[in-house]
Write an enzyme that holds these catalytic residues in place. Structure first.
Site, mmCIF file in Angstrom:
data_model
loop_
_atom_site.group_PDB
_atom_site.id
_atom_site.type_symbol
_atom_site.label_atom_id
_atom_site.label_comp_id
_atom_site.label_asym_id
_atom_site.label_seq_id
_atom_site.Cartn_x
_atom_site.Cartn_y
_atom_site.Cartn_z
ATOM 1 N N ARG A 102 0.839 -1.208 0.000
ATOM 2 C CA ARG A 102 0.000 0.000 0.000
ATOM 3 C C ARG A 102 0.870 1.253 0.000
ATOM 4 O O ARG A 102 0.551 2.244 -0.658
ATOM 5 C CB ARG A 102 -0.938 0.040 1.210
ATOM 6 C CG ARG A 102 -2.013 -1.033 1.217
ATOM 7 C CD ARG A 102 -3.099 -0.863 0.149
ATOM 8 N NE ARG A 102 -2.853 -1.460 -1.130
ATOM 9 C CZ ARG A 102 -2.911 -2.755 -1.460
ATOM 10 N NH1 ARG A 102 -3.173 -3.670 -0.558
ATOM 11 N NH2 ARG A 102 -2.693 -3.144 -2.693
ATOM 12 N N GLU A 105 2.115 1.604 -3.374
ATOM 13 C CA GLU A 105 0.999 2.058 -4.200
ATOM 14 C C GLU A 105 0.766 3.565 -4.038
ATOM 15 O O GLU A 105 0.440 4.253 -5.010
ATOM 16 C CB GLU A 105 -0.252 1.282 -3.795
ATOM 17 C CG GLU A 105 -1.431 1.444 -4.697
ATOM 18 C CD GLU A 105 -2.566 0.532 -4.262
ATOM 19 O OE1 GLU A 105 -3.077 -0.176 -5.138
ATOM 20 O OE2 GLU A 105 -2.932 0.531 -3.061
ATOM 21 N N SER A 128 15.562 14.569 0.322
ATOM 22 C CA SER A 128 16.537 13.604 0.823
ATOM 23 C C SER A 128 15.871 12.515 1.649
ATOM 24 O O SER A 128 14.956 12.774 2.423
ATOM 25 C CB SER A 128 17.575 14.323 1.687
ATOM 26 O OG SER A 128 18.489 13.395 2.242
#
Length: 162
Positions: A102, A105, A128
């Site tokens: 997830r 995703e 960064s």
């Protein structure tokens, strides 16, 4: 009172992690300590401490001393935690663990949106992941739904002209 559930090391991951990972997770489980409790003793964030357990975050000598004392583990078995980590090898890509997928995703779906907004706000550059902090919080809204809040704070690094 709710039972405290502890994160543990899945046996299928152990071979991809440093030897000290199994030692740390076993001791954490035996002592019934959360990452939050360990982080409090070390003066570090719980995500950083979990990262040390997975071999993704370098520990200081002080971290090793504190972990050894807190978990009852010999310092010698944790000495390699101060070495340079071999990051990014703990799991397959793309991830198969649902929660980690997830997060992957989120980057797939919103990565270019994040990039566009960040470029407009900061210019051409990157955030960064080295000069970086992260935090995880739990929120409960007015309807009683539980929400995960993940903060990512990275130093902005502008690309230089050459």
């Amino acid at each position: 009172m709710a039972e405290t559930r502890l994160a543990s090391l899945d046996d299928s991951m152990a071979s991809r992690l440093p030897v000290h990972s199994q030692t740390l997770f076993d001791a954490k489980t035996a002592k019934k300590l959360t990452f939050e409790a360990i982080a409090s003793k070390l003066g570090r964030s719980e995500v950083a401490v979990a990262g040390m357990f997975y071999g993704q975050v370098q520990a200081s000598g002080e971290d090793v001393e504190a972990l050894s004392e807190l978990l009852g583990v010999p310092k010698e078995s944790l000495s390699k935690m101060t070495n340079f980590p071999d990051r990014g090898r703990s799991g397959p890509m793309p991830p198969v663990e649902p929660l980690i997928y997830r997060l992957y995703e989120v980057v797939q779906n919103y990565g270019y949106s994040f990039k566009a907004v960040m470029n407009e706000k900061f210019g051409d550059g990157i955030m960064s992941a080295i000069c970086f902090q992260t935090n995880v919080e739990k929120e409960v809204d007015e309807q009683g739904a539980t929400w995960a809040v993940i903060t990512l704070r990275g130093k902005w690094l502008p690309f230089t002209r050459f």
